[in-house]
Scaffold this motif. Structure first.
Motif, PDB file in Angstrom:
ATOM      1  N   UNK A   1      58.455  74.254   4.101  1.00 51.07           N
ATOM      2  CA  UNK A   1      58.600  73.394   5.280  1.00 51.07           C
ATOM      3  C   UNK A   1      59.995  72.808   5.435  1.00 51.07           C
ATOM      4  N   UNK A   2      60.649  72.456   4.335  1.00 47.92           N
ATOM      5  CA  UNK A   2      61.981  71.850   4.441  1.00 47.92           C
ATOM      6  C   UNK A   2      62.961  72.811   5.106  1.00 47.92           C
ATOM      7  N   UNK A   3      62.807  74.122   4.835  1.00 46.75           N
ATOM      8  CA  UNK A   3      63.703  75.098   5.447  1.00 46.75           C
ATOM      9  C   UNK A   3      63.321  75.356   6.900  1.00 46.75           C
ATOM     10  N   UNK A   4      62.041  75.476   7.184  1.00 46.76           N
ATOM     11  CA  UNK A   4      61.606  75.725   8.558  1.00 46.76           C
ATOM     12  C   UNK A   4      62.047  74.589   9.481  1.00 46.76           C
ATOM     13  N   UNK A   5      62.104  73.385   8.942  1.00 43.82           N
ATOM     14  CA  UNK A   5      62.553  72.243   9.737  1.00 43.82           C
ATOM     15  C   UNK A   5      64.066  72.191   9.879  1.00 43.82           C
ATOM     16  N   UNK A   6      64.766  72.980   9.066  1.00 45.35           N
ATOM     17  CA  UNK A   6      66.232  72.956   9.069  1.00 45.35           C
ATOM     18  C   UNK A   6      66.794  74.372   9.025  1.00 45.35           C
ATOM     19  N   UNK A   7      66.591  75.157  10.071  1.00 47.15           N
ATOM     20  CA  UNK A   7      67.070  76.541  10.055  1.00 47.15           C
ATOM     21  C   UNK A   7      68.592  76.642   9.962  1.00 47.15           C
ATOM     22  N   UNK A   8      69.286  75.534  10.206  1.00 46.27           N
ATOM     23  CA  UNK A   8      70.750  75.554  10.105  1.00 46.27           C
ATOM     24  C   UNK A   8      71.217  75.774   8.671  1.00 46.27           C
TER      25      UNK A   8
END
Length: 386
Positions: free
Chosen positions: A100-107
């Protein structure tokens, strides 16, 4: 936010005020010491998760996160914009992703590299990006923290990753240590209070259910350094612990803290012997496309044809939680769904998908359940067609 959480945060704020006062007088509180005893001290010394005393800048604006799950914790503290680079796992294109942490921050995928995943850092790359501090989980993987600090000249703060079941104190201390270095102590206490409140809620809903009214359960397909089939389970599966479930794989001859805490294979014969009433499948198993996923095995292996859960259609999909280390938010989300399946009356007010998004919104600032579930064929929190 509940009354108990508000009270907890008020107490935390008061403690933080005391820390600031103590810091200005040069005394030591909570593992931090202001070096020159002045209001504008340039450094502080903290004790990290390895018991090392590390001197770090008093104000930290740029960081590197090394090791599995380290960037997750930074995101929980809402400080992910302070990174200068990422390891190579953040730049991979994957058809399935349960972070989830990556999906929320695709940058994250657009940042420079600091090295390879699981803490195999490149000191020269890190040095070129000039972070103020390097946070490092899984300290035994890749460079030794002292060696990395020596090679870069940048303070390395070790964090013990911990977990939500028997090493929760390590998890919480890592959040506090990171918060202390970043100046986000208040957010760290909010995250800790959030987990405590949710775990207490799960327990309160289920602790008084008589054992005679409980159905037995098994979870298969648990990931550990990659996907596995039905025989990969976890005797200390946190969602089962939180809702006081009857886990057929639990070894009653051992103390809870002695139970296995990572995916481990069990004999097929044991699953048949246990014959659980309900089976949950960790959907990380879907990564196995050669017919060996837990779902494929339940469908096609004749050995499992007589399982009660299969015959009664009591097989359910849950979100993967062990994906580049444990995703604590997904553990909570799974626990609410497991609770609703096993105790429908006690969880009548719960919509598991909505609950998951509430959890993710608090932890990573975005409701990513739908996006994540899409990668797993929308099978999370559903009855599987076996």
């Amino acid at each position: 936010m509940s009354r108990h959480t508000i009270l907890y945060l008020c107490i935390s704020a008061a403690l933080l005020a005391c820390l600031c006062i103590a810091g200005c007088t040069g005394t030591q509180q909570g593992g931090a010491t202001v070096q020159d005893g002045s209001d504008d001290a340039e450094t502080v010394t903290i004790t990290d998760g390895a018991g090392r005393e590390v001197t770090v800048p008093a104000t930290v604006e740029h960081v590197a996160c090394s090791g599995s799950g380290c960037l997750r914790y930074l995101t929980y503290l809402d400080a992910q914009d302070r990174i200068v680079g990422v390891d190579d796992i953040e730049q991979r294109e994957e058809p399935m992703d349960a972070r989830p942490y990556f999906l929320a921050n695709p940058q994250f995928k657009d940042y420079p590299l600091i090295g390879e995943f699981r803490g195999h850092d490149d000191p020269e790359k890190i040095l070129a990006l000039q972070p103020d501090v390097i946070f490092k989980t899984m300290a035994t993987s890749g460079y030794d923290p002292d060696e990395l600090q020596q090679k870069t000249g940048i303070p390395v703060v070790v964090l013990n990753y911990g977990d939500l079941s028997f090493q929760r104190a390590h998890f919480y201390q890592s959040l506090r240590t990171m918060g202390q270095v970043l100046g986000t102590d208040e957010r760290a206490e909010e995250v800790i209070a959030f987990f405590d409140e949710r775990i207490a809620d799960l327990d309160a809903r289920t602790k008084d259910v008589p054992e005679s009214e409980k159905t037995s359960a098994y979870v298969g397909g648990i990931a550990y350094r990659g996907p596995h089939g039905l025989q990969s389970t976890e005797t200390s599966y946190p969602p089962f612990i939180f809702v006081n479930a009857v886990n057929v794989a639990y070894d009653t001859s051992k103390a809870p803290e002695e139970q296995l805490q990572t995916g481990t294979p069990v004999a097929k014969e044991k699953i048949l012997e246990w014959n659980p009433d309900v089976i949950f499948v960790d959907l990380s198993s879907l990564q196995l496309t050669d017919g060996s996923s837990a779902i494929d095995e339940l469908k096609n292996d004749p050995s499992y044809a007589g399982l009660t859960a299969k015959k009664n259609g009591e097989v359910y999909g849950v979100l993967p939680y062990n994906w580049y280390n444990q995703n604590q938010g997904s553990i909570l989300a799974d626990a609410y769904y497991v609770g609703k399946v096993l105790y429908p009356d006690q969880f009548a007010d719960i919509d598991p998908a909505a609950e998951a998004d509430e959890i993710y919104t608090f932890l990573v600032k975005k409701p990513v359940f739908g996006e994540m579930n899409k990668g797993f064929q929308d099978l999370a929190f559903t009855k599987l067609n076996i």
